[in-house]
Design an enzyme around this catalytic site. Structure first.
Site, PDB file in Angstrom:
ATOM      1  N   ASP A  41       0.779  -0.928  -0.100  1.00  0.00           N
ATOM      2  CA  ASP A  41       0.151   0.059   0.116  1.00  0.00           C
ATOM      3  C   ASP A  41       0.874   1.224  -0.049  1.00  0.00           C
ATOM      4  O   ASP A  41       1.610   1.359   0.743  1.00  0.00           O
ATOM      5  CB  ASP A  41      -0.771   0.055   1.230  1.00  0.00           C
ATOM      6  CG  ASP A  41      -1.998  -1.044   1.316  1.00  0.00           C
ATOM      7  OD1 ASP A  41      -2.093  -1.676   0.170  1.00  0.00           O
ATOM      8  OD2 ASP A  41      -2.756  -1.299   2.255  1.00  0.00           O
TER       9      ASP A  41
ATOM     10  N   LYS B 238      -6.314  -7.105   0.910  1.00  0.00           N
ATOM     11  CA  LYS B 238      -7.282  -7.656   1.723  1.00  0.00           C
ATOM     12  C   LYS B 238      -7.209  -9.105   2.283  1.00  0.00           C
ATOM     13  O   LYS B 238      -7.290  -9.313   3.332  1.00  0.00           O
ATOM     14  CB  LYS B 238      -8.705  -7.759   0.939  1.00  0.00           C
ATOM     15  CG  LYS B 238      -9.058  -6.196   0.547  1.00  0.00           C
ATOM     16  CD  LYS B 238     -10.431  -6.175   0.103  1.00  0.00           C
ATOM     17  CE  LYS B 238     -10.781  -4.699  -0.690  1.00  0.00           C
ATOM     18  NZ  LYS B 238     -10.768  -3.631   0.360  1.00  0.00           N
ATOM     19  N   GLY B 239      -6.406  -9.926   1.414  1.00  0.00           N
ATOM     20  CA  GLY B 239      -6.108 -11.301   1.838  1.00  0.00           C
ATOM     21  C   GLY B 239      -5.228 -11.417   2.891  1.00  0.00           C
ATOM     22  O   GLY B 239      -5.049 -11.801   3.936  1.00  0.00           O
TER      23      GLY B 239
ATOM     24  N   LEU C 245     -21.586  -3.120  10.265  1.00  0.00           N
ATOM     25  CA  LEU C 245     -22.215  -1.685  10.012  1.00  0.00           C
ATOM     26  C   LEU C 245     -21.238  -0.591  10.761  1.00  0.00           C
ATOM     27  O   LEU C 245     -21.598   0.322  11.147  1.00  0.00           O
ATOM     28  CB  LEU C 245     -23.444  -1.814  10.780  1.00  0.00           C
ATOM     29  CG  LEU C 245     -24.609  -2.683  10.348  1.00  0.00           C
ATOM     30  CD1 LEU C 245     -25.588  -2.874  11.128  1.00  0.00           C
ATOM     31  CD2 LEU C 245     -24.835  -2.107   8.691  1.00  0.00           C
TER      32      LEU C 245
ATOM     33  N   GLY D  68     -21.715  -1.654  14.702  1.00  0.00           N
ATOM     34  CA  GLY D  68     -21.787  -2.821  15.208  1.00  0.00           C
ATOM     35  C   GLY D  68     -21.933  -3.990  13.691  1.00  0.00           C
ATOM     36  O   GLY D  68     -21.507  -3.376  12.722  1.00  0.00           O
TER      37      GLY D  68
ATOM     38  N   ASP E  42      -8.139   5.855  10.162  1.00  0.00           N
ATOM     39  CA  ASP E  42      -7.932   5.434   9.337  1.00  0.00           C
ATOM     40  C   ASP E  42      -8.640   4.133   8.917  1.00  0.00           C
ATOM     41  O   ASP E  42      -8.569   3.283   9.952  1.00  0.00           O
ATOM     42  CB  ASP E  42      -6.494   5.265   8.858  1.00  0.00           C
ATOM     43  CG  ASP E  42      -6.437   4.595   7.481  1.00  0.00           C
ATOM     44  OD1 ASP E  42      -7.317   4.503   6.819  1.00  0.00           O
ATOM     45  OD2 ASP E  42      -5.188   3.885   7.127  1.00  0.00           O
TER      46      ASP E  42
ATOM     47  N   ALA F 268      -8.629  -1.411   5.867  1.00  0.00           N
ATOM     48  CA  ALA F 268      -8.429  -2.671   6.696  1.00  0.00           C
ATOM     49  C   ALA F 268      -9.515  -3.074   7.844  1.00  0.00           C
ATOM     50  O   ALA F 268      -9.360  -4.078   8.471  1.00  0.00           O
ATOM     51  CB  ALA F 268      -6.920  -3.173   6.796  1.00  0.00           C
ATOM     52  N   ALA F 269     -10.329  -2.180   8.267  1.00  0.00           N
ATOM     53  CA  ALA F 269     -11.224  -2.333   9.343  1.00  0.00           C
ATOM     54  C   ALA F 269     -11.979  -3.733   9.134  1.00  0.00           C
ATOM     55  O   ALA F 269     -12.059  -4.498   9.919  1.00  0.00           O
ATOM     56  CB  ALA F 269     -12.102  -1.136   9.651  1.00  0.00           C
ATOM     57  N   GLY F 270     -12.520  -3.767   7.837  1.00  0.00           N
ATOM     58  CA  GLY F 270     -13.220  -4.815   7.497  1.00  0.00           C
ATOM     59  C   GLY F 270     -12.368  -6.073   7.340  1.00  0.00           C
ATOM     60  O   GLY F 270     -12.839  -7.378   7.926  1.00  0.00           O
ATOM     61  N   ASP F 271     -11.233  -5.961   6.976  1.00  0.00           N
ATOM     62  CA  ASP F 271     -10.193  -7.272   6.898  1.00  0.00           C
ATOM     63  C   ASP F 271      -9.845  -7.695   8.414  1.00  0.00           C
ATOM     64  O   ASP F 271      -9.987  -8.944   8.870  1.00  0.00           O
ATOM     65  CB  ASP F 271      -9.029  -6.649   6.050  1.00  0.00           C
ATOM     66  CG  ASP F 271      -9.116  -6.200   4.934  1.00  0.00           C
ATOM     67  OD1 ASP F 271     -10.121  -6.814   4.197  1.00  0.00           O
ATOM     68  OD2 ASP F 271      -8.423  -5.475   4.437  1.00  0.00           O
TER      69      ASP F 271
HETATM   70  O1  RIB Z   1      -9.011  -3.402   2.504  1.00  0.00           O
HETATM   71  C1  RIB Z   1      -7.831  -2.615   2.778  1.00  0.00           C
HETATM   72  C2  RIB Z   1      -6.909  -3.161   1.423  1.00  0.00           C
HETATM   73  O2  RIB Z   1      -7.757  -2.896   0.489  1.00  0.00           O
HETATM   74  C3  RIB Z   1      -5.788  -2.384   1.373  1.00  0.00           C
HETATM   75  O3  RIB Z   1      -4.701  -3.001   2.234  1.00  0.00           O
HETATM   76  C4  RIB Z   1      -5.243  -2.369   0.023  1.00  0.00           C
HETATM   77  O4  RIB Z   1      -4.168  -3.138  -0.453  1.00  0.00           O
HETATM   78  C5  RIB Z   1      -6.478  -2.984  -0.581  1.00  0.00           C
HETATM   79  O5  RIB Z   1      -6.529  -4.277  -1.152  1.00  0.00           O
END
Ligand code: RIB
Length: 316
Positions: free
Chosen positions: A17, A44-45, A229, A233, A254, A257-260
């Site tokens: 990133d 994301k992975g 959400l 939550g 920021d 990546a919160a969802g990840d």
């Molecule tokens: O979910 C966040 C990610 O989306 C970032 O790290 C970026 O690389 C994209 O894949």
């Protein structure tokens, strides 16, 4: 407690990133001045694998993906290895460079992301076949949509056949074929992804609307749905249960990546056989902490941090 040999596998993208902080996101055709440029491991992975590695206790985390032959690949694999992730199934390709993402983060923590997939686009169904043993040993397998769709479907099928619980984060969002969705045990869209999967325009979604959408999403094929959400939550729905797990209010820096991080924590919790309510709370807490920090893998909390956060919130 899970058995010491339980494995969580993550199949998906690895990106370097390129992060720039801005006062506000530029409009089309506009130039804005940014600051604080950084290169931070992402994808994301890989974000899910890294966060799972930091959160896991007594669980082996394995990553399946593709990188190029370049220094970014080494950084990305080193970041995962430092979090305890087994990267022996991350293979290199000569035909493409390692994936990258350009990320702009504005003052309130919202972001815009553009991904150049590179080697992630080379992950093929044949690659999945060649690492079938990863899925055979997995209790839970996590997936997203930054690798080719036919590969995601092939991997979901192999994981299903192997008896792993399959968790799909439908990000970046796109309409998905019924055959793919039928292979998903737990589908975890955020609000805009849920809208896109249902063929609607993106919009803010409240709890009541999320309830109704989760029922519609389940009709598309997955066994269970978790609608994420943000600070509201999440809402879990399967055939028998609907459960709301309240979110945590934090000072957002920021949201990258919160969802990840949420999916990683949910995957770890499912692997450890945590009760559903505790699993959702654990995932909300991990995601909330990640929002307070800049970057993708740099923002993933440790297990101790999540436990401290939860016990502090319990005592209030
Ligand atoms: O979910 C966040 C990610 O989306 C970032 O790290 C970026 O690389 C994209 O894949």
């Amino acid at each position: 407690m899970s058995s010491p040999t339980a494995t969580l596998s993550v199949t998906g993208s690895l990106n370097m990133d390129f992060v720039v902080q801005v006062e506000r996101l530029p409009a089309p055709g506009e130039t804005v001045l940014g600051h604080g440029f950084r290169m931070i491991p992402g994808g994301k992975g890989a974000n899910q694998a890294c966060a799972a590695g930091k959160l896991a206790r007594g669980i082996r985390v394995r990553m399946v993906g593709r990188v190029g032959y370049d220094p970014f690949a080494d950084h990305l694999k080193a970041s995962l290895a430092a979090a305890g992730v087994d990267v022996s199934s991350v293979h290199a390709t000569h035909s493409q460079p390692t994936g990258i993402a350009e990320i702009w983060v504005e003052r309130a923590g919202q972001n815009s992301i553009v991904v150049a997939s590179g080697a992630n686009g080379e992950l093929s169904p044949a690659d999945i076949e060649s690492v079938r043993n990863v899925y055979l040993s997995s209790s839970v397998s996590l997936f997203q949509l930054e690798t080719p769709l036919n590969t995601v479907e092939a991997a979901l099928r192999v994981a299903r056949e192997a008896g792993a619980m399959t968790v799909l984060d439908p990000a970046p969002a796109r309409p998905l074929p019924a055959a793919l969705l039928a292979l998903v045990d737990v589908l975890t869209p955020n609000e805009s992804e849920a809208c896109i999967l249902l063929g609607r325009g993106p919009s803010r979604v409240g709890l009541e609307e999320a309830r109704e959408m989760s029922a519609e999403l389940r009709k598309l094929g997955p066994r269970a749905v978790v609608v994420k959400l943000g600070d509201q939550g999440c809402l879990y729905a399967d055939e028998f249960t609907q459960l709301v797990s309240p979110g945590f209010k934090v000072e957002a820096v920021d949201s990258t990546a919160a969802g990840d991080t949420f999916n990683a924590a949910l995957g770890v919790a499912l692997c450890e056989k945590m009760a559903l309510e505790a699993a959702l709370r654990f995932a909300n807490a991990a995601a909330a902490i990640s929002v307070t920090r800049l970057g993708a893998q740099s923002s993933a909390p440790s297990r101790e941090e999540v436990e401290a956060f939860l016990s502090e919130r319990r005592s209030h």
